[in-house]
Enzyme design. Structure first.
Site, PDB file in Angstrom:
ATOM      1  N   GLU A  91      33.933  33.947   6.453  1.00 53.50           N
ATOM      2  CA  GLU A  91      33.019  32.874   6.874  1.00 53.50           C
ATOM      3  C   GLU A  91      32.055  32.652   5.730  1.00 53.50           C
ATOM      4  OE1 GLU A  91      30.926  32.943  10.750  1.00 53.50           O
ATOM      5  OE2 GLU A  91      29.491  31.574   9.791  1.00 53.50           O
ATOM      6  N   HIS A 115      30.691  29.635   3.057  1.00 54.30           N
ATOM      7  CA  HIS A 115      30.647  28.173   3.060  1.00 54.30           C
ATOM      8  C   HIS A 115      30.342  27.559   1.703  1.00 54.30           C
ATOM      9  CE1 HIS A 115      30.810  28.607   7.360  1.00 54.30           C
ATOM     10  NE2 HIS A 115      29.692  29.294   7.374  1.00 54.30           N
ATOM     11  N   PHE A 147      17.393  23.901   8.249  1.00 59.84           N
ATOM     12  CA  PHE A 147      17.550  25.146   9.012  1.00 59.84           C
ATOM     13  C   PHE A 147      16.617  26.245   8.494  1.00 59.84           C
ATOM     14  CE2 PHE A 147      21.572  23.138  10.200  1.00 59.84           C
ATOM     15  CZ  PHE A 147      21.656  23.471  11.548  1.00 59.84           C
ATOM     16  N   HIS A 182      33.537  27.826  14.594  1.00 60.96           N
ATOM     17  CA  HIS A 182      32.229  28.090  13.978  1.00 60.96           C
ATOM     18  C   HIS A 182      31.130  27.366  14.751  1.00 60.96           C
ATOM     19  CE1 HIS A 182      28.988  27.515  10.988  1.00 60.96           C
ATOM     20  NE2 HIS A 182      29.423  28.656  10.480  1.00 60.96           N
ATOM     21  N   ASP A 239      28.729  34.993   5.818  1.00 62.04           N
ATOM     22  CA  ASP A 239      28.080  33.717   6.167  1.00 62.04           C
ATOM     23  C   ASP A 239      27.245  33.214   4.987  1.00 62.04           C
ATOM     24  OD1 ASP A 239      27.554  31.425   7.621  1.00 62.04           O
ATOM     25  OD2 ASP A 239      26.508  32.434   9.260  1.00 62.04           O
TER      26      ASP A 239
HETATM   27 MN    MN Z   1      28.539  30.015   9.085  1.00 67.03          MN
END
Ligand code: MN
Length: 325
Positions: A8, A10, A23, A164, A287
């Site tokens: 995961e 990105h 965020f 996700h 992540d």
């Molecule tokens: Mn993610």
């Protein structure tokens, strides 16, 4: 641990980068933005430093799923997948790819997944929760019957599908009113994604297509911790489940799901997940760049689990699941 594989992880393209703005503290945005747009630079530096051999890359969120114009969603999915394929081709030992899919149109999504797997060599798909359609406030979930032909293609291609998180739409977020800090990774991501996963399970999808493998991040979005209660509520009544699926939710979690450590670097939580699904269905992930490779790796490398499990979770489960050489 040397040779870790993360799945995961990105990146973003110019068309989707702004979806990741807001965020975190605005002061962090320039750095986060540069990390998302980078593939071959600083990212590899972190990977080398913390012994992550490979990242299986996916587009940022919600990206394609939040583009309500289906033609545009399809166009940006194809564009981002082409860009990702070029980046992977530059360094295939360090990077592989998960496809972004225009789930607004199940047929277009199936075609794009076929193209990505067969023509571009992608190893699976990553989709950011429900998709928005052109009518206002629409949110389609993939247990709906119009998606079952898509799932047939997923099963036939024999590649995993990473479900996700994304935030719920404002109209579906009333419980968070006045508490914006509960949105995103604090709580809303997990609630949204866990319910979506449970919808897939209870719909009977995995009875029809038993080979499908769904991946959940963030140590299973809370599901492992609640798995017994899901199947055993009001146990004294001995009432059978009322959903269309044939078996207990735990059965599907143990046969049709894999869980990653992304963004949830906690040994207590990992051990609960190990006890519920076993070491063969848990995979290391960070992540990145929303989390630091250093936080993920320093925690995982030292977590109090067996070395045999560390090797499975850190590397060999991913090699098997994605058929990496
Ligand atoms: Mn993610």
């Amino acid at each position: 641990m040397q040779g870790k594989i993360g799945l995961e992880e990105h990146f973003a393209i110019e068309d989707t980068i702004e979806d990741s703005n807001g965020f975190l503290d605005p002061g962090i945005w320039p750095e986060l933005k540069s990390r998302l747009l980078d593939v071959q630079g600083k990212r590899i530096g972190f990977m080398d430093q913390y012994e992550v051999e490979m990242m299986i890359l996916s587009l940022n969120a919600p990206a394609i799923q939040a583009i309500s114009d289906t033609a545009r969603a399809t166009e940006i999915a194809i564009k981002s997948n082409d860009i990702l394929a070029e980046e992977v081709a530059k360094n295939p030992k360090r990077f592989q790819a998960l496809a972004a899919l225009p789930m607004q149109d199940p047929e277009a999504a199936a075609l794009e997944l076929q193209r990505c797997v067969k023509d571009l060599g992608f190893v699976g798909a990553l989709v950011n929760g429900f998709s928005e359609l052109e009518e206002e406030n629409s949110a389609v979930y993939y247990d709906l019957k119009q998606y079952w032909p898509f799932w047939k293609v997923v099963e036939e291609l024999d590649v995993p599908f990473y479900l996700h998180p994304r935030n719920p739409l404002p109209i579906d977020s009333r419980i968070y009113d006045g508490h914006p800090w509960l949105m995103g990774p604090t709580w809303a991501f997990a609630q949204e994604t866990a319910v979506h996963a449970l919808r897939l399970i209870c719909s009977g999808l995995f009875d029809e297509y038993p080979k499908i493998q769904i991946i959940l991040g963030h140590m299973g979005e809370g599901i492992p911790f609640n798995l017994w209660r899901i199947d055993n509520r009001n146990g004294w009544v001995k009432a059978p489940p009322t959903y269309p699926a044939k078996r207990l939710v735990a059965d599907y979690i143990q046969e049709n799901f894999h869980i990653t450590t992304s963004g949830n670097f906690r040994t207590q939580t990992l051990i609960d997940t190990l006890l519920e699904v076993g070491a063969d269905r848990i995979l290391f992930s960070t992540d990145y760049p929303f989390e630091g490779v250093e936080d993920a790796a320093l925690w995982f490398d030292d977590a109090s689990i067996s070395e045999a499990d560390r090797l499975k979770i850190g590397r060999t489960n991913a090699q098997k699941l994605f058929k990496l050489d």
